[in-house]
Design a protein around this motif. Sequence first.
Motif, PDB file in Angstrom:
ATOM      1  N   UNK A  10      46.451  46.787  34.762  1.00 20.98           N
ATOM      2  CA  UNK A  10      46.046  45.549  34.083  1.00 20.98           C
ATOM      3  C   UNK A  10      45.169  45.889  32.878  1.00 20.98           C
ATOM      4  N   UNK A  11      44.233  46.776  33.054  1.00 27.52           N
ATOM      5  CA  UNK A  11      43.328  47.143  31.958  1.00 27.52           C
ATOM      6  C   UNK A  11      44.082  47.791  30.803  1.00 27.52           C
ATOM      7  N   UNK A  12      45.089  48.598  31.109  1.00 26.31           N
ATOM      8  CA  UNK A  12      45.848  49.285  30.061  1.00 26.31           C
ATOM      9  C   UNK A  12      46.770  48.344  29.287  1.00 26.31           C
ATOM     10  N   UNK A  13      47.276  47.310  29.935  1.00 26.23           N
ATOM     11  CA  UNK A  13      48.302  46.465  29.315  1.00 26.23           C
ATOM     12  C   UNK A  13      47.765  45.196  28.666  1.00 26.23           C
ATOM     13  N   UNK A  14      46.547  44.784  28.994  1.00 26.66           N
ATOM     14  CA  UNK A  14      46.010  43.518  28.515  1.00 26.66           C
ATOM     15  C   UNK A  14      44.916  43.776  27.478  1.00 26.66           C
ATOM     16  N   UNK A  15      44.947  42.995  26.433  1.00 25.30           N
ATOM     17  CA  UNK A  15      43.930  43.099  25.384  1.00 25.30           C
ATOM     18  C   UNK A  15      42.556  42.750  25.960  1.00 25.30           C
ATOM     19  N   UNK A  20      39.568  39.365  31.323  1.00 25.12           N
ATOM     20  CA  UNK A  20      38.953  38.577  32.399  1.00 25.12           C
ATOM     21  C   UNK A  20      39.937  37.613  33.028  1.00 25.12           C
ATOM     22  N   UNK A  21      40.716  36.931  32.198  1.00 26.52           N
ATOM     23  CA  UNK A  21      41.748  36.017  32.709  1.00 26.52           C
ATOM     24  C   UNK A  21      42.810  36.794  33.485  1.00 26.52           C
ATOM     25  N   UNK A  22      43.198  37.946  32.984  1.00 23.25           N
ATOM     26  CA  UNK A  22      44.216  38.752  33.661  1.00 23.25           C
ATOM     27  C   UNK A  22      43.723  39.218  35.027  1.00 23.25           C
ATOM     28  N   UNK A  23      42.454  39.645  35.106  1.00 21.26           N
ATOM     29  CA  UNK A  23      41.915  40.050  36.405  1.00 21.26           C
ATOM     30  C   UNK A  23      41.824  38.873  37.358  1.00 21.26           C
ATOM     31  N   UNK A  25      43.864  36.231  37.442  1.00 21.52           N
ATOM     32  CA  UNK A  25      45.234  35.988  37.913  1.00 21.52           C
ATOM     33  C   UNK A  25      45.655  37.075  38.897  1.00 21.52           C
ATOM     34  N   UNK A  26      45.350  38.317  38.570  1.00 27.87           N
ATOM     35  CA  UNK A  26      45.687  39.439  39.451  1.00 27.87           C
ATOM     36  C   UNK A  26      45.052  39.261  40.832  1.00 27.87           C
ATOM     37  N   UNK A  27      43.753  38.952  40.866  1.00 28.91           N
ATOM     38  CA  UNK A  27      43.067  38.806  42.147  1.00 28.91           C
ATOM     39  C   UNK A  27      43.577  37.606  42.935  1.00 28.91           C
ATOM     40  N   UNK A  28      43.958  36.533  42.244  1.00 29.54           N
ATOM     41  CA  UNK A  28      44.510  35.369  42.925  1.00 29.54           C
ATOM     42  C   UNK A  28      45.841  35.710  43.585  1.00 29.54           C
ATOM     43  N   UNK A  29      46.717  36.370  42.853  1.00 26.73           N
ATOM     44  CA  UNK A  29      48.029  36.734  43.398  1.00 26.73           C
ATOM     45  C   UNK A  29      47.877  37.769  44.512  1.00 26.73           C
TER      46      UNK A  29
END
Length: 69
Positions: A10-15, A20-23, A25-29
């Motif tokens: 996630x850290x490598x692919x997201x700006x 923060x939003x990506x993490x 979503x990741x933690x929710x899923x």
Amino acid sequence: MQETVLRVVVADRIHLSKRGTAYGIFNTVYGAGFLIGGVLVGWLYDNVQGMAPVAPVIISVMGVSIFLS
């Protein structure tokens, strides 16, 4: 270890500005998957005891094969 590797992906692919939003979503899923998996295996142990240890293995193999194809 798997969660750590996925966080790095996630850290490598997201700006940085959207990380923060990506993490979130990741933690929710990830958490929903833990919940659904626990409920499913619990139901299997209660109702079909012979399949309870086998079902997670089958599902994991299917997931890996889908990922690699």
